[in-house]
Design a protein around this motif. Sequence first.
Motif, PDB file in Angstrom:
ATOM      1  N   GLY A 222      -9.604   4.019  -4.375  1.00 27.76           N
ATOM      2  CA  GLY A 222      -9.013   2.711  -3.679  1.00 27.76           C
ATOM      3  C   GLY A 222      -8.489   1.679  -4.705  1.00 27.76           C
ATOM      4  N   GLU A 223      -8.028   0.663  -4.139  1.00 27.91           N
ATOM      5  CA  GLU A 223      -7.647  -0.340  -4.963  1.00 27.91           C
ATOM      6  C   GLU A 223      -9.064  -1.320  -4.748  1.00 27.91           C
ATOM      7  OE1 GLU A 223      -3.881  -3.222  -5.857  1.00 27.91           O
ATOM      8  OE2 GLU A 223      -4.529  -2.868  -3.714  1.00 27.91           O
ATOM      9  N   GLU A 224      -9.495  -1.083  -5.826  1.00 23.86           N
ATOM     10  CA  GLU A 224     -11.138  -2.044  -5.898  1.00 23.86           C
ATOM     11  C   GLU A 224     -11.608  -2.239  -7.082  1.00 23.86           C
ATOM     12  OE1 GLU A 224     -14.133   0.252  -4.221  1.00 23.86           O
ATOM     13  OE2 GLU A 224     -13.016   2.085  -3.837  1.00 23.86           O
ATOM     14  N   THR A 225     -12.734  -2.660  -7.333  1.00 27.99           N
ATOM     15  CA  THR A 225     -13.328  -3.006  -8.627  1.00 27.99           C
ATOM     16  C   THR A 225     -14.577  -2.279  -8.496  1.00 27.99           C
ATOM     17  OG1 THR A 225     -12.277  -4.985  -8.989  1.00 27.99           O
ATOM     18  CG2 THR A 225     -14.444  -4.765 -10.514  1.00 27.99           C
ATOM     19  N   GLN A 226     -15.002  -1.400  -9.579  1.00 25.92           N
ATOM     20  CA  GLN A 226     -16.445  -0.646  -9.672  1.00 25.92           C
ATOM     21  C   GLN A 226     -17.044  -1.133 -11.185  1.00 25.92           C
ATOM     22  OE1 GLN A 226     -16.329   3.389  -8.334  1.00 25.92           O
ATOM     23  NE2 GLN A 226     -15.048   2.839  -6.475  1.00 25.92           N
TER      24      GLN A 226
ATOM     25  N   THR B 132      -8.259  -3.447 -16.245  1.00 29.27           N
ATOM     26  CA  THR B 132      -7.464  -3.078 -15.289  1.00 29.27           C
ATOM     27  C   THR B 132      -6.500  -2.152 -15.399  1.00 29.27           C
ATOM     28  OG1 THR B 132      -7.603  -5.761 -14.521  1.00 29.27           O
ATOM     29  CG2 THR B 132      -6.019  -4.436 -13.361  1.00 29.27           C
TER      30      THR B 132
ATOM     31  N   GLU C 199      -5.487  -1.222  -9.772  1.00 26.57           N
ATOM     32  CA  GLU C 199      -4.612  -1.956  -8.946  1.00 26.57           C
ATOM     33  C   GLU C 199      -3.384  -0.799  -8.615  1.00 26.57           C
ATOM     34  OE1 GLU C 199      -2.661  -5.010 -11.286  1.00 26.57           O
ATOM     35  OE2 GLU C 199      -4.426  -6.249 -10.906  1.00 26.57           O
TER      36      GLU C 199
ATOM     37  N   MET D  38     -11.301  -2.152 -12.946  1.00 26.56           N
ATOM     38  CA  MET D  38     -10.522  -2.509 -11.506  1.00 26.56           C
ATOM     39  C   MET D  38      -9.217  -1.877 -11.505  1.00 26.56           C
ATOM     40  SD  MET D  38      -9.222  -6.170  -9.878  1.00 26.56           S
ATOM     41  CE  MET D  38      -8.284  -6.652 -11.328  1.00 26.56           C
TER      42      MET D  38
END
Length: 520
Positions: free
Chosen positions: A367-371, A322, A394, A392
């Motif tokens: 963006g604020e996301e998980t890949q 993260t 943040e 991820m």
Amino acid sequence: MKRRAAAWLLCAALIPGAAGAQGATYVFPYEGFRYTQQDDETVLTQTNLADHEALIASLGTTSEAILASYVASGIVMEVIPQEGGQIAVSVTDAGDFADVQRMEEIEQARLDAFCAQFEESGLYESVSLTQTQPVCVRLTSSAMYASMPVYTLRYATLHLGRLYMLTQTIVGRAPEAQDDARMEGVLSGMKLLSAASDPTPSPTTAPTPTPEPTPEPTPGVAEVLSTTGTMQVSGVPAYTNDPQIAISGTTDPSAEVRVRVDERTLGTTTARRDGTFSLKVTLPEEGDLTLAVMTDTAEAMLAVHYEMPVARLVLTAPQETTFTGDHVIVRGETEPEATVYIEGEDMNTSVKANRNGDFSVRVYIEGEETQTFTLRTRIKGYQENSAEITLMREFTLREGIADFRKTMQPVDYAALTKTPEKYDGTHFTFRGRVEAFTDYNGSPCALVCVDNVAIGVWKDPVWVVLTGEEEGLSEGCIATFYLSGEGITLPAAGEYTDSGVEQEAPVAAAKYVAEITEAK
């Protein structure tokens, strides 16, 4: 049996000049024993092969190849006395004897059955019991490798439902009393523990390469399929991960020596006056190959299996998956000069590893996301390997507010109060003062008045559902609230309304709270 004996023959070449820490104790909790090293011994384990890298490299192999041999054979350690010999200790499940806890407590009938399974297998020339502590079954077998007899001496015992096997390979002669003395010396240094530990799963926060590299084939001596005339060949491996192999041997003096696979000639050389020769050739393809080493009057046919190794790929950073900011640097280790490709959403690029095999690549998430990203390493002479890493992003407070503003709409308090359902999910902002705190469906909730109609007087209440992570927010604080409408209302007391009577106030969820001014 052939493959395993060949692996130990290769390791036996490590004996000259080998040295280890004197008096060290090696503890193998998962295998259920510890071993105290004698002053005149070297101990090799799956984790200390790097300490012998120079010797391993001088043999033309790698610690990775030897480690693969250990893993394939279940070898936990090898003990090398200075006086000679080499003893491997392997631990496997005991199968039909998994209920045996201690060898000294086993009933005679079970002991007889334990011996019988080896006798009935047809793999051993002799099976007998030892007088050692613990009691072991002594096993001997033999095989021929390149016209050389190779004997194997084994001691097998049971403990805590596991089969412990001590194995010594002896070249050119049958086992003698001195070989049994070495086995007993290693056995006396082993302390079987009263319990075996279960491995604890590793934390999954750090990236883990998948799939695991395929173990490399076990090196050994190639099987001679046939010979004619004066031709003896040595130095040919039975299994190899390297397309280039060295071949040496003896034949008729000054004869031209050719190496062929099928109709393809891989290399030629001329034997010296004493008949010796040596050359290096490159294998043309993977798989089971029949290698012909020949002159006009002699020939030797050998069986060689060539399989490209799986390229090494280990991700070493980031340790925390993260991150904040628009990118994170992914680092790893692979084969020197290999190309590493990375693929993911809106990303398809590649980098080249340096001469040490280290590489790094910037990974961007908008963006604020998980890949999840897939890394693949490719280099000539190796099978492709891949690993996945899930990252991820943040937002920082500043980044979050900036992103929030992109979707924010102007909202009038009167309109919000009149038709709150119309603004369900709408992003907007108010600056107001915290009047009180309460609980809403298990989440902290603040009553915030958003209109300062007169100095020191705040009205127009909004119920703000908080995330619970707002620091420094207390009653009387004035702050900017970035909100998402909930489409509902809750009653607010008259002291907070313009009318002075209780009325319905809109409910909104706080995405961010910023610019907090402490209460005076």
